[in-house]
Design a protein around this motif. Structure first.
Motif, PDB file in Angstrom:
ATOM      1  N   MET A 255      44.133  35.991  34.232  1.00 53.48           N
ATOM      2  CA  MET A 255      44.328  36.382  35.454  1.00 53.48           C
ATOM      3  C   MET A 255      44.429  35.460  36.090  1.00 53.48           C
ATOM      4  N   PHE A 256      45.584  34.475  36.782  1.00 53.98           N
ATOM      5  CA  PHE A 256      45.075  33.833  38.096  1.00 53.98           C
ATOM      6  C   PHE A 256      44.235  33.633  38.867  1.00 53.98           C
ATOM      7  N   LYS A 257      43.479  32.372  38.827  1.00 51.32           N
ATOM      8  CA  LYS A 257      42.384  32.462  40.096  1.00 51.32           C
ATOM      9  C   LYS A 257      42.480  30.926  40.281  1.00 51.32           C
ATOM     10  N   PRO A 258      42.275  31.333  42.122  1.00 48.63           N
ATOM     11  CA  PRO A 258      42.949  29.785  43.023  1.00 48.63           C
ATOM     12  C   PRO A 258      42.481  29.103  42.951  1.00 48.63           C
ATOM     13  N   TYR A 259      40.693  28.173  42.191  1.00 50.43           N
ATOM     14  CA  TYR A 259      39.880  27.966  42.350  1.00 50.43           C
ATOM     15  C   TYR A 259      40.020  26.527  43.768  1.00 50.43           C
ATOM     16  N   VAL A 260      40.575  25.559  43.710  1.00 50.16           N
ATOM     17  CA  VAL A 260      41.020  25.064  44.436  1.00 50.16           C
ATOM     18  C   VAL A 260      40.895  25.389  45.963  1.00 50.16           C
ATOM     19  N   THR A 261      42.189  26.478  45.820  1.00 49.01           N
ATOM     20  CA  THR A 261      42.169  27.114  47.583  1.00 49.01           C
ATOM     21  C   THR A 261      41.085  27.748  48.013  1.00 49.01           C
ATOM     22  N   ALA A 262      39.932  28.252  46.655  1.00 50.39           N
ATOM     23  CA  ALA A 262      39.040  28.677  47.373  1.00 50.39           C
ATOM     24  C   ALA A 262      38.039  28.053  47.587  1.00 50.39           C
ATOM     25  N   VAL A 263      37.908  26.650  47.342  1.00 45.77           N
ATOM     26  CA  VAL A 263      36.444  25.269  47.204  1.00 45.77           C
ATOM     27  C   VAL A 263      37.133  25.001  48.987  1.00 45.77           C
ATOM     28  N   VAL A 264      38.330  24.248  48.626  1.00 48.87           N
ATOM     29  CA  VAL A 264      38.805  24.088  50.185  1.00 48.87           C
ATOM     30  C   VAL A 264      38.711  24.948  51.167  1.00 48.87           C
ATOM     31  N   LEU A 265      39.328  26.467  51.634  1.00 51.45           N
ATOM     32  CA  LEU A 265      38.624  27.091  52.163  1.00 51.45           C
ATOM     33  C   LEU A 265      37.223  27.379  52.437  1.00 51.45           C
ATOM     34  N   VAL A 266      36.726  27.340  51.187  1.00 51.12           N
ATOM     35  CA  VAL A 266      35.275  27.439  52.389  1.00 51.12           C
ATOM     36  C   VAL A 266      34.555  26.128  53.070  1.00 51.12           C
ATOM     37  N   GLY A 267      35.174  25.408  52.063  1.00 50.23           N
ATOM     38  CA  GLY A 267      34.829  24.235  53.109  1.00 50.23           C
ATOM     39  C   GLY A 267      35.002  23.631  54.096  1.00 50.23           C
ATOM     40  N   THR A 268      36.413  24.362  54.495  1.00 51.84           N
ATOM     41  CA  THR A 268      37.085  24.535  55.929  1.00 51.84           C
ATOM     42  C   THR A 268      36.267  25.353  57.250  1.00 51.84           C
ATOM     43  N   ALA A 269      36.125  26.525  55.548  1.00 52.07           N
ATOM     44  CA  ALA A 269      35.409  27.909  56.994  1.00 52.07           C
ATOM     45  C   ALA A 269      34.179  27.410  57.708  1.00 52.07           C
TER      46      ALA A 269
END
Length: 222
Positions: A1-15
């Motif tokens: 199953m695909f897991k968007p780790y980079v997106t998640a990290v950048v999203l949290v770091g931005t949010a």
């Protein structure tokens, strides 16, 4: 199953800081892109400006939502390494343009322009390409919103037209997606809008990635 780790990290770091700015007075001003302050040695603002927002609550939620959507489809389509290349290319080009044009501000929209431009050019699937082109159109449409009532009406019309690229993506000729992104980049650059330079960086990076993939494909299949 695909897991968007980079997106998640950048999203949290931005949010986190983007939402925190509404509870901490002065955070946006302290972290935003301020050309005068940068010239005075506060170079780190070129980075922190990407994790606070100057568009109020709506602009903040808009940028975070598109980071989640574009980030997910880009990471799934292109992988984490190319995701970072496109995001950083838009961020660097946009922040540099803002500094050189003495344009203060904040937000991760310039980095998203890098992702969008790269998706429109380098992604294989019509959904990814159409979303990239759609965000490129939105970047131009948003610029019109500052032109009064007529500008807002034109923004809505242009955004609606851009959405048709997504809704009818399977019937749209494939070359139209990168053409739309490139055209939006050129128009915004002509208007001296920093999003145009960010989009252009994403488009060029996407073409470079596509060219590199075409060169390596025969070797991989041999």
């Amino acid at each position: 199953m695909f897991k968007p780790y980079v997106t998640a990290v950048v999203l949290v770091g931005t949010a986190v800081p983007s939402l925190l700015q509404f509870a901490v007075p002065g955070l946006e001003a302290a972290w935003m892109r301020d050309p005068a302050a940068i010239s005075g040695g506060e170079w780190w603002r070129l980075g922190t400006a990407l994790v606070v927002q100057d568009g109020g609550v709506f602009g903040t939620l808009f940028n975070l939502a598109f980071l989640a959507v574009l980030g997910y489809v880009a990471e799934r389509a292109l992988g984490p390494g190319r995701w970072l290349l496109l995001y950083v290319s838009g961020a660097v080009a946009g922040e540099a343009a803002g500094y050189l044009m003495n344009d203060p501000g904040a937000g991760n929209s310039v980095a998203l322009c890098g992702l969008a431009g790269g998706l429109a050019v380098a992604a294989a699937g019509p959904l990814e390409r159409s979303l990239g082109a759609f965000y490129a159109v939105l970047s131009g449409a948003w610029t019109l919103s500052a032109s009064g009532t007529v500008g807002v009406v034109l923004m809505v019309v242009l955004a609606g037209a851009g959405f048709q690229l997504v809704a009818h993506r399977d019937r749209v000729p494939a070359p139209l997606f990168p053409a739309v992104a490139a055209a939006a980049a050129v128009v915004l650059c002509a208007l001296l809008d920093l999003h145009g330079f960010a989009l252009l960086a994403g488009v060029l990076a996407g073409w470079a990635l596509k060219a590199a993939g075409a060169r390596t494909a025969p070797a991989a299949s041999a």
